[in-house]
Design a protein around this motif. Structure first.
Motif, PDB file in Angstrom:
ATOM      1  N   GLY A   1       0.959  -2.673  -0.624  1.00 40.79           N
ATOM      2  CA  GLY A   1      -0.231  -2.160  -1.282  1.00 40.79           C
ATOM      3  C   GLY A   1      -0.492  -0.713  -0.924  1.00 40.79           C
ATOM      4  N   TYR A   2      -1.460  -0.162  -1.626  1.00 32.14           N
ATOM      5  CA  TYR A   2      -1.832   1.241  -1.430  1.00 32.14           C
ATOM      6  C   TYR A   2      -2.921   1.363  -0.376  1.00 32.14           C
TER       7      TYR A   2
ATOM      8  N   ASN B   1      -6.012   3.164   1.393  1.00 32.84           N
ATOM      9  CA  ASN B   1      -7.163   3.956   0.956  1.00 32.84           C
ATOM     10  C   ASN B   1      -8.227   3.974   2.050  1.00 32.84           C
TER      11      ASN B   1
ATOM     12  N   TYR C   1      -4.409  -5.945  -8.655  1.00 36.00           N
ATOM     13  CA  TYR C   1      -4.673  -5.466  -7.300  1.00 36.00           C
ATOM     14  C   TYR C   1      -5.738  -6.331  -6.651  1.00 36.00           C
TER      15      TYR C   1
ATOM     16  N   CYS D   1      -1.350   8.647   8.429  1.00 34.15           N
ATOM     17  CA  CYS D   1      -1.436   8.651   6.965  1.00 34.15           C
ATOM     18  C   CYS D   1      -2.753   9.220   6.449  1.00 34.15           C
TER      19      CYS D   1
ATOM     20  N   VAL E   1      -3.722  10.383   2.511  1.00 31.72           N
ATOM     21  CA  VAL E   1      -4.710   9.612   1.742  1.00 31.72           C
ATOM     22  C   VAL E   1      -5.851  10.526   1.304  1.00 31.72           C
TER      23      VAL E   1
ATOM     24  N   ARG F   1      -2.718  11.492  -2.170  1.00 31.06           N
ATOM     25  CA  ARG F   1      -1.308  11.155  -2.359  1.00 31.06           C
ATOM     26  C   ARG F   1      -1.181   9.641  -2.365  1.00 31.06           C
ATOM     27  N   LYS F   2      -0.140   9.119  -2.991  1.00 31.09           N
ATOM     28  CA  LYS F   2       0.065   7.668  -3.068  1.00 31.09           C
ATOM     29  C   LYS F   2       0.772   7.205  -1.804  1.00 31.09           C
ATOM     30  N   VAL F   3       0.034   6.460  -0.964  1.00 27.07           N
ATOM     31  CA  VAL F   3       0.578   5.945   0.282  1.00 27.07           C
ATOM     32  C   VAL F   3       0.721   4.434   0.126  1.00 27.07           C
ATOM     33  N   LEU F   4       1.962   3.988  -0.025  1.00 22.12           N
ATOM     34  CA  LEU F   4       2.286   2.578  -0.221  1.00 22.12           C
ATOM     35  C   LEU F   4       2.840   2.031   1.082  1.00 22.12           C
TER      36      LEU F   4
ATOM     37  N   ASP G   1       4.172   9.115  -1.798  1.00 23.43           N
ATOM     38  CA  ASP G   1       4.665   9.625  -3.085  1.00 23.43           C
ATOM     39  C   ASP G   1       6.114   9.189  -3.320  1.00 23.43           C
TER      40      ASP G   1
END
Length: 174
Positions: A19-20, A22, A52, A71, A75, A79-82, A123
């Motif tokens: 998951g992402y 946040n 989600y 991270c 965040v 940026r997309k942090v998976l 990313d």
């Protein structure tokens, strides 16, 4: 008659997924010690119609806390942090919406403890891969299409051939 003290036994319920990451933040309660928290928007369902599920997590453990803190800047920069994750101690919390179109309605928040981060992509670039713990049966929840990464001498896996993942500590990440 002898009395024996019986050790407590537990049944663990763990949630694993990806998951992402946040809303990374440090929480300072009125009572007790400060702690780190984050939200995870976990992916579920078919890949062509992803849903989600949001988890509000208390970060548990030194390693998970260190990785989440690293991270934070990414965040904050949207940026997309998976991440690959393992959660435990799931519980619900009810609340009343105070504003918006749901104002006055009851809502439910899923709460959990973030126990383990198995990998991190920022990313779409792999920046961290946890060392395998096969002897303990830990599954690293590697994302599809990610090849097994060799472990570097600093305890991080290599992200690219010839490059140690220690680059996760690069100035761009701080």
């Amino acid at each position: 008659m002898t009395t024996q003290k019986v050790a407590n036994s537990f049944f663990d319920l763990h949630i694993t997924g990806l998951g992402y990451l946040n809303r990374i933040r440090e929480v300072t309660p009125k009572r007790g010690d400060a702690f780190w928290a984050c939200d995870i928007a976990a992916l579920n369902g078919p890949t062509d119609d992803v849903s989600y599920t949001r988890f509000d997590c208390r970060v548990s453990g030194r390693e998970a806390e260190k990785l989440v803190k690293r991270c934070q800047q990414a965040v904050d920069m949207k940026r997309k942090v998976l991440i690959g994750f393992k959660l435990g101690d799931l519980w619900t919390d009810t609340f009343i919406y105070s504003r918006g179109e749901k104002a006055g309605q009851t809502g439910v928040s899923l709460k959990a403890r973030l126990l383990f981060i198995s990998w991190i992509k920022i990313d779409a670039e792999m920046v961290y891969q946890a060392p395998r713990h096969d002897e303990q049966g830990v599954d690293n929840d590697s994302p599809a299409g990610t090849a097994e990464q060799p472990e570097a001498s600093n305890g991080y896996a290599a992200t690219h051939p010839g490059e140690a993942a220690g680059s996760f500590d690069s100035p761009a990440m701080h």
